[in-house]
Design a protein around this motif. Sequence first.
Motif, PDB file in Angstrom:
ATOM      1  N   VAL A   1       0.902  -1.186  -0.096  1.00  0.00           N
ATOM      2  CA  VAL A   1      -0.086   0.080   0.010  1.00  0.00           C
ATOM      3  C   VAL A   1       0.849   1.278  -0.080  1.00  0.00           C
ATOM      4  O   VAL A   1       0.407   2.412  -0.410  1.00  0.00           O
ATOM      5  N   VAL A   2       2.366   0.927   0.453  1.00  0.00           N
ATOM      6  CA  VAL A   2       2.964   2.265   0.210  1.00  0.00           C
ATOM      7  C   VAL A   2       3.215   2.416  -1.364  1.00  0.00           C
ATOM      8  O   VAL A   2       3.890   1.284  -1.859  1.00  0.00           O
ATOM      9  N   PRO A   3       3.203   3.438  -2.016  1.00  0.00           N
ATOM     10  CA  PRO A   3       3.278   3.772  -3.426  1.00  0.00           C
ATOM     11  C   PRO A   3       4.564   3.299  -3.890  1.00  0.00           C
ATOM     12  O   PRO A   3       5.683   3.755  -3.184  1.00  0.00           O
ATOM     13  N   GLY A   4       4.792   2.433  -4.933  1.00  0.00           N
ATOM     14  CA  GLY A   4       5.753   2.190  -5.435  1.00  0.00           C
ATOM     15  C   GLY A   4       6.651   1.128  -4.862  1.00  0.00           C
ATOM     16  O   GLY A   4       8.039   0.893  -5.173  1.00  0.00           O
ATOM     17  N   ALA A   5       6.020   0.417  -3.647  1.00  0.00           N
ATOM     18  CA  ALA A   5       7.121  -0.579  -2.835  1.00  0.00           C
ATOM     19  C   ALA A   5       6.248  -1.884  -2.891  1.00  0.00           C
ATOM     20  O   ALA A   5       5.182  -1.988  -3.529  1.00  0.00           O
ATOM     21  N   VAL A   6       7.062  -2.902  -2.744  1.00  0.00           N
ATOM     22  CA  VAL A   6       6.668  -4.223  -2.452  1.00  0.00           C
ATOM     23  C   VAL A   6       6.985  -4.742  -1.079  1.00  0.00           C
ATOM     24  O   VAL A   6       8.007  -4.646  -0.429  1.00  0.00           O
ATOM     25  N   LEU A   7       5.958  -5.442  -0.567  1.00  0.00           N
ATOM     26  CA  LEU A   7       5.888  -5.959   0.781  1.00  0.00           C
ATOM     27  C   LEU A   7       6.535  -7.481   0.577  1.00  0.00           C
ATOM     28  O   LEU A   7       5.709  -8.182  -0.039  1.00  0.00           O
ATOM     29  N   TRP A   8       7.210  -7.779   1.509  1.00  0.00           N
ATOM     30  CA  TRP A   8       7.708  -9.261   1.196  1.00  0.00           C
ATOM     31  C   TRP A   8       7.845  -9.944   2.688  1.00  0.00           C
ATOM     32  O   TRP A   8       8.207  -8.897   3.585  1.00  0.00           O
ATOM     33  N   THR A   9       7.964 -11.096   2.702  1.00  0.00           N
ATOM     34  CA  THR A   9       8.106 -11.848   4.047  1.00  0.00           C
ATOM     35  C   THR A   9       8.874 -13.190   3.771  1.00  0.00           C
ATOM     36  O   THR A   9       8.970 -13.429   2.559  1.00  0.00           O
ATOM     37  N   ARG A  10       9.927 -13.252   4.631  1.00  0.00           N
ATOM     38  CA  ARG A  10      10.577 -14.755   4.311  1.00  0.00           C
ATOM     39  C   ARG A  10      10.627 -15.313   5.741  1.00  0.00           C
ATOM     40  O   ARG A  10      10.867 -14.743   6.728  1.00  0.00           O
ATOM     41  N   THR A  11      10.462 -16.562   5.907  1.00  0.00           N
ATOM     42  CA  THR A  11      11.139 -17.516   6.834  1.00  0.00           C
ATOM     43  C   THR A  11      12.283 -18.067   6.552  1.00  0.00           C
ATOM     44  O   THR A  11      12.308 -18.734   5.564  1.00  0.00           O
ATOM     45  N   ALA A  12      13.501 -17.998   7.240  1.00  0.00           N
ATOM     46  CA  ALA A  12      14.843 -18.589   6.859  1.00  0.00           C
ATOM     47  C   ALA A  12      14.738 -20.080   6.804  1.00  0.00           C
ATOM     48  O   ALA A  12      14.145 -20.551   7.900  1.00  0.00           O
ATOM     49  N   GLY A  13      15.655 -20.563   5.989  1.00  0.00           N
ATOM     50  CA  GLY A  13      15.570 -22.029   6.007  1.00  0.00           C
ATOM     51  C   GLY A  13      17.024 -22.517   6.456  1.00  0.00           C
ATOM     52  O   GLY A  13      17.629 -21.549   6.899  1.00  0.00           O
ATOM     53  N   ALA A  14      17.432 -23.461   6.026  1.00  0.00           N
ATOM     54  CA  ALA A  14      18.773 -24.175   6.583  1.00  0.00           C
ATOM     55  C   ALA A  14      19.858 -23.605   5.812  1.00  0.00           C
ATOM     56  O   ALA A  14      21.162 -23.628   6.174  1.00  0.00           O
ATOM     57  N   GLU A  15      19.574 -22.993   4.524  1.00  0.00           N
ATOM     58  CA  GLU A  15      20.523 -22.620   3.420  1.00  0.00           C
ATOM     59  C   GLU A  15      20.675 -21.233   3.682  1.00  0.00           C
ATOM     60  O   GLU A  15      19.638 -20.458   3.825  1.00  0.00           O
ATOM     61  N   ALA A  16      21.944 -20.288   3.296  1.00  0.00           N
ATOM     62  CA  ALA A  16      21.882 -18.931   2.958  1.00  0.00           C
ATOM     63  C   ALA A  16      20.982 -18.559   1.982  1.00  0.00           C
ATOM     64  O   ALA A  16      20.823 -19.201   0.966  1.00  0.00           O
ATOM     65  N   ALA A  17      20.543 -17.307   2.299  1.00  0.00           N
ATOM     66  CA  ALA A  17      19.762 -16.715   1.156  1.00  0.00           C
ATOM     67  C   ALA A  17      20.802 -15.717   0.268  1.00  0.00           C
ATOM     68  O   ALA A  17      21.431 -15.026   0.766  1.00  0.00           O
ATOM     69  N   ARG A  18      20.693 -15.877  -1.003  1.00  0.00           N
ATOM     70  CA  ARG A  18      21.330 -14.973  -2.088  1.00  0.00           C
ATOM     71  C   ARG A  18      20.581 -13.708  -2.245  1.00  0.00           C
ATOM     72  O   ARG A  18      19.610 -14.226  -3.221  1.00  0.00           O
ATOM     73  N   VAL A  19      20.910 -12.770  -2.067  1.00  0.00           N
ATOM     74  CA  VAL A  19      20.064 -11.401  -2.396  1.00  0.00           C
ATOM     75  C   VAL A  19      20.846 -11.001  -3.467  1.00  0.00           C
ATOM     76  O   VAL A  19      22.006 -10.484  -3.499  1.00  0.00           O
ATOM     77  N   LEU A  20      20.191 -10.600  -4.736  1.00  0.00           N
ATOM     78  CA  LEU A  20      20.767 -10.209  -5.731  1.00  0.00           C
ATOM     79  C   LEU A  20      20.624  -8.633  -5.986  1.00  0.00           C
ATOM     80  O   LEU A  20      19.633  -8.066  -5.528  1.00  0.00           O
ATOM     81  N   PRO A  21      21.522  -7.768  -6.422  1.00  0.00           N
ATOM     82  CA  PRO A  21      21.540  -6.545  -6.821  1.00  0.00           C
ATOM     83  C   PRO A  21      20.392  -6.162  -7.771  1.00  0.00           C
ATOM     84  O   PRO A  21      20.080  -6.892  -8.692  1.00  0.00           O
ATOM     85  N   ASP A  22      19.565  -4.988  -7.190  1.00  0.00           N
ATOM     86  CA  ASP A  22      18.354  -4.923  -8.226  1.00  0.00           C
ATOM     87  C   ASP A  22      18.102  -3.345  -8.010  1.00  0.00           C
ATOM     88  O   ASP A  22      17.182  -2.665  -8.710  1.00  0.00           O
ATOM     89  N   GLY A  23      19.003  -2.611  -7.589  1.00  0.00           N
ATOM     90  CA  GLY A  23      18.754  -0.999  -7.583  1.00  0.00           C
ATOM     91  C   GLY A  23      17.930  -0.665  -6.596  1.00  0.00           C
ATOM     92  O   GLY A  23      17.701   0.592  -6.548  1.00  0.00           O
ATOM     93  N   CYS A  24      17.454  -1.582  -5.706  1.00  0.00           N
ATOM     94  CA  CYS A  24      16.540  -1.216  -4.596  1.00  0.00           C
ATOM     95  C   CYS A  24      17.077  -0.906  -3.252  1.00  0.00           C
ATOM     96  O   CYS A  24      18.260  -1.403  -2.999  1.00  0.00           O
ATOM     97  N   VAL A  25      16.472  -0.097  -2.449  1.00  0.00           N
ATOM     98  CA  VAL A  25      16.699   0.010  -0.881  1.00  0.00           C
ATOM     99  C   VAL A  25      15.463  -0.820  -0.094  1.00  0.00           C
ATOM    100  O   VAL A  25      14.427  -0.666  -0.641  1.00  0.00           O
ATOM    101  N   ASP A  26      15.915  -1.509   0.727  1.00  0.00           N
ATOM    102  CA  ASP A  26      14.746  -2.137   1.650  1.00  0.00           C
ATOM    103  C   ASP A  26      14.982  -1.729   2.996  1.00  0.00           C
ATOM    104  O   ASP A  26      15.992  -1.519   3.728  1.00  0.00           O
ATOM    105  N   LEU A  27      13.596  -1.590   3.549  1.00  0.00           N
ATOM    106  CA  LEU A  27      13.568  -1.466   5.120  1.00  0.00           C
ATOM    107  C   LEU A  27      13.178  -2.819   5.630  1.00  0.00           C
ATOM    108  O   LEU A  27      12.085  -3.262   5.124  1.00  0.00           O
ATOM    109  N   ILE A  28      13.959  -3.246   6.550  1.00  0.00           N
ATOM    110  CA  ILE A  28      13.672  -4.718   6.974  1.00  0.00           C
ATOM    111  C   ILE A  28      13.544  -4.892   8.367  1.00  0.00           C
ATOM    112  O   ILE A  28      14.432  -4.136   9.280  1.00  0.00           O
ATOM    113  N   TRP A  29      12.596  -5.551   8.932  1.00  0.00           N
ATOM    114  CA  TRP A  29      12.396  -5.873  10.352  1.00  0.00           C
ATOM    115  C   TRP A  29      12.760  -7.510  10.375  1.00  0.00           C
ATOM    116  O   TRP A  29      12.423  -8.343   9.711  1.00  0.00           O
TER     117      TRP A  29
END
Length: 226
Positions: A8-36
């Motif tokens: 609902v924040v204009p121009g943003a995507v809301l995402w959720t993630r539950t960590a698994g056993a393996e490390a997650a690879r976050v790819l460069p995308d030109g974005c900035v994230d605010l994360i809890w």
Amino acid sequence: MYRERASVVPGAVLWTRTAGAEAARVLPDGCVDLIWGEGTGLFAAGPDTRAHLTASPPGTRYAGLRFAPGTGPAVLAVAAHELRDRRVPLDALWPGAEARRLTERVASAADPGVALEAAVLGRPPRPPVRYAAQTAAGLAAGARVADVAAALGVSERQLHRRCLDAFGYGPKTLARILRLQRALRLARGGLPFAELAGRAGYADQAHLARDVRALTGVPLRRLLAP
């Protein structure tokens, strides 16, 4: 487990993630994230110039707002180049008391993502960097840096300075990262690598392979694997 939806924040995507056993690879995308994150609180992430590996105990929950290229700095009230390839606690960017209140509100909410959206909507943003949207759109479409600058009526040096504030890096790096994202979308759609190289803006398939590995650390087939 990863999910996302339009925010609902204009121009943003809301995402959720539950960590698994393996490390997650976050790819460069030109974005900035605010994360809890559980145990980490609130922090700002990116923009990245290379893939970032993140590992957490299995079951750790995260919620984040991913702001479209060029829009995050206005929300977070910080120049994007100050966050480049970094993960910065929110209390280092905002007044400590405000950051602590927001962290407690998000952590105690039944839906941390919705609480994060509400907090951002309740905070007046700064004006966006001038020409950020037009620059991102032009480079995402494959336009040359010189042509984008000419269309905006600015010099390439001026465009570079504005890109540092809006995106965290210069227009040539931004174009390269947006080209990577364009290639990934085409690849996930099933397009053969040789064909997608040309459509994404690479000289040939070898150029595609080199650039993908340089930015992500792994071959394209590895990124597409389940």
